[in-house]
Write an enzyme that holds these catalytic residues in place. Sequence first.
Site, short mmCIF file in Angstrom:
data_model
loop_
_atom_site.label_atom_id
_atom_site.label_comp_id
_atom_site.label_asym_id
_atom_site.label_seq_id
_atom_site.Cartn_x
_atom_site.Cartn_y
_atom_site.Cartn_z
N ASP A 32 111.79 -28.86 47.63
CA ASP A 32 112.33 -29.84 48.58
C ASP A 32 111.95 -31.25 48.10
O ASP A 32 110.89 -31.43 47.52
CB ASP A 32 111.75 -29.60 49.99
N GLY A 102 122.88 -22.47 38.15
CA GLY A 102 122.45 -22.27 36.76
C GLY A 102 121.09 -21.58 36.71
O GLY A 102 120.86 -20.67 35.89
N ARG A 106 120.15 -17.97 35.03
CA ARG A 106 119.10 -17.75 34.02
C ARG A 106 118.13 -16.66 34.46
O ARG A 106 117.64 -15.90 33.65
CB ARG A 106 118.33 -19.06 33.76
N TYR A 145 130.36 -34.45 53.82
CA TYR A 145 129.64 -33.19 54.08
C TYR A 145 130.59 -32.00 53.94
O TYR A 145 130.32 -31.05 53.21
CB TYR A 145 129.04 -33.24 55.48
N TYR A 159 131.05 -19.35 39.61
CA TYR A 159 129.89 -18.75 38.91
C TYR A 159 129.91 -17.23 39.07
O TYR A 159 129.50 -16.51 38.18
CB TYR A 159 128.57 -19.32 39.46
N ARG A 186 121.69 -34.27 66.72
CA ARG A 186 122.43 -33.09 67.15
C ARG A 186 122.21 -32.87 68.65
O ARG A 186 121.22 -33.32 69.23
CB ARG A 186 122.03 -31.88 66.30
P1 NAD Z 1 117.47 -30.10 57.24
O1 NAD Z 1 117.92 -31.50 56.98
O2 NAD Z 1 116.38 -29.87 58.22
O3 NAD Z 1 117.08 -29.38 55.88
C1 NAD Z 1 117.65 -29.71 54.63
C2 NAD Z 1 116.52 -29.78 53.62
O4 NAD Z 1 117.05 -30.08 52.31
C3 NAD Z 1 115.51 -30.91 53.94
O5 NAD Z 1 114.20 -30.39 53.91
C4 NAD Z 1 115.74 -31.92 52.83
O6 NAD Z 1 114.59 -32.69 52.54
C5 NAD Z 1 116.20 -31.03 51.69
N1 NAD Z 1 116.96 -31.75 50.65
C6 NAD Z 1 118.01 -32.58 50.84
N2 NAD Z 1 118.43 -33.07 49.67
C7 NAD Z 1 117.63 -32.52 48.70
C8 NAD Z 1 117.54 -32.65 47.29
N3 NAD Z 1 118.38 -33.44 46.61
N4 NAD Z 1 116.59 -31.95 46.63
C9 NAD Z 1 115.72 -31.15 47.29
N5 NAD Z 1 115.75 -30.99 48.64
C10 NAD Z 1 116.69 -31.68 49.34
O7 NAD Z 1 118.79 -29.28 57.69
P2 NAD Z 1 118.95 -27.79 58.23
O8 NAD Z 1 119.54 -27.88 59.57
O9 NAD Z 1 117.71 -27.02 58.02
O10 NAD Z 1 120.09 -27.24 57.25
C11 NAD Z 1 119.79 -26.43 56.13
C12 NAD Z 1 121.09 -25.96 55.48
O11 NAD Z 1 121.86 -25.21 56.41
C13 NAD Z 1 121.98 -27.10 54.99
O12 NAD Z 1 122.57 -26.74 53.77
C14 NAD Z 1 123.04 -27.20 56.07
O13 NAD Z 1 124.26 -27.69 55.56
C15 NAD Z 1 123.16 -25.76 56.52
N6 NAD Z 1 123.66 -25.67 57.91
C16 NAD Z 1 122.83 -25.91 58.97
C17 NAD Z 1 123.33 -25.82 60.26
C18 NAD Z 1 122.47 -26.04 61.48
O14 NAD Z 1 122.96 -25.86 62.61
N7 NAD Z 1 121.19 -26.37 61.35
C19 NAD Z 1 124.70 -25.52 60.47
C20 NAD Z 1 125.50 -25.31 59.36
C21 NAD Z 1 124.97 -25.37 58.09
#
Ligand code: NAD
Length: 316
Positions: A32, A102, A106, A145, A159, A186
């Site tokens: 993260d 990727g 691997r 998004y 992939y 939210r």
């Molecule tokens: P969140 O923002 O709490 O978690 C996302 C995490 O990704 C964060 O910890 C952030 O620091 C990390 N991150 C972002 N960019 C990064 C990068 N470049 N490198 C490394 N880490 C990075 O959001 P969430 O609600 O826990 O969502 C998690 C996943 O689930 C996301 O992909 C989101 O699209 C998907 N999702 C969530 C919901 C929901 O209701 N919570 C609904 C649909 C989809």
Amino acid sequence: MATCLVTGGAGFLGSHLCDELLRRGHHVVCVDNLETGSLHNIEHIRVPEFEFLQLDIVQPYFVERPIDVVYHLASPASPIDYLRLPLHTLKVGSHGTHHTLGLAKRHRARFLLASTSEVYGDPQVHPQKESYWGHVNPIGPRGVYDEAKRYAEALTMAYHRQQGVDTAIIRIFNTYGPRMRPHDGRAIPTFMRQALQNRSITVFGDGSQTRSFCYVDDLIRGMIALSESGQHHPINIGNPHEFTLLQLAHEVIEVTGSSSEIIFEALPTDDPQVRQPDITLARDLLGWGPEIELREGLQRTLEASGADALVGRGGA
Ligand code: NAD
């Protein structure tokens, strides 16, 4: 016992996934960059089976130890975050997903993409089945998004088809629970914060738009069931029980015992009017269904988080 890589593991869903994988006896490597996540979400994990790597997956990255399963969750997820970080959101969905696929290739690992109900965009079909291709506005503010996730899905299937990677795609519908940030914009954390402070609850539009809310434990159980299945095509995971935003506001007021009143504000651009998953595939292929209904989930969120965390005092 497997070694699992969780990108976005310090976020809301990722940290609950890390907890559950460890509880089931797996090793977890959590990656993260803390852009929208927080060390606070994982600071309770103090076992040698857990490793945290702070890095940005938009840049190429490598993990030395063998990995069996990759859960790819890293991405801004709340509108407040992806509207603030539009280019980053597109890059995480594209470059970040390339690098993570990727890595899975691997390591010959199973790869699971956390996609979203937002790939359906405007829900002209209701409820949404996986076979609905969607109706997304690519140039609206939310397009960064929605299109990043649609691209990530296309990349994942490429992939799989061209490179033989063992992939899965979960389409997550609105999920809530402890560790959501009080100011992430939210509906549930916003309403809970406002209710606990006895402030006015702000409902967008006339509150007749619907959402289906899945408690986080149900979601994580579905995500792991999908990763452990042999499925490659997208599968919806969410709670099909639909509520209007106005009903949600009343539920939150009752659960918190609040004296808040409800006020109405303008609808955001491209806010969908209805959102409800068809979970027939999840039931048939994974034997999965939600078990925790809204009232109980709200109570659990309140108990597990505590009022201070939900209003943004004392961390999280
Ligand atoms: P969140 O923002 O709490 O978690 C996302 C995490 O990704 C964060 O910890 C952030 O620091 C990390 N991150 C972002 N960019 C990064 C990068 N470049 N490198 C490394 N880490 C990075 O959001 P969430 O609600 O826990 O969502 C998690 C996943 O689930 C996301 O992909 C989101 O699209 C998907 N999702 C969530 C919901 C929901 O209701 N919570 C609904 C649909 C989809």
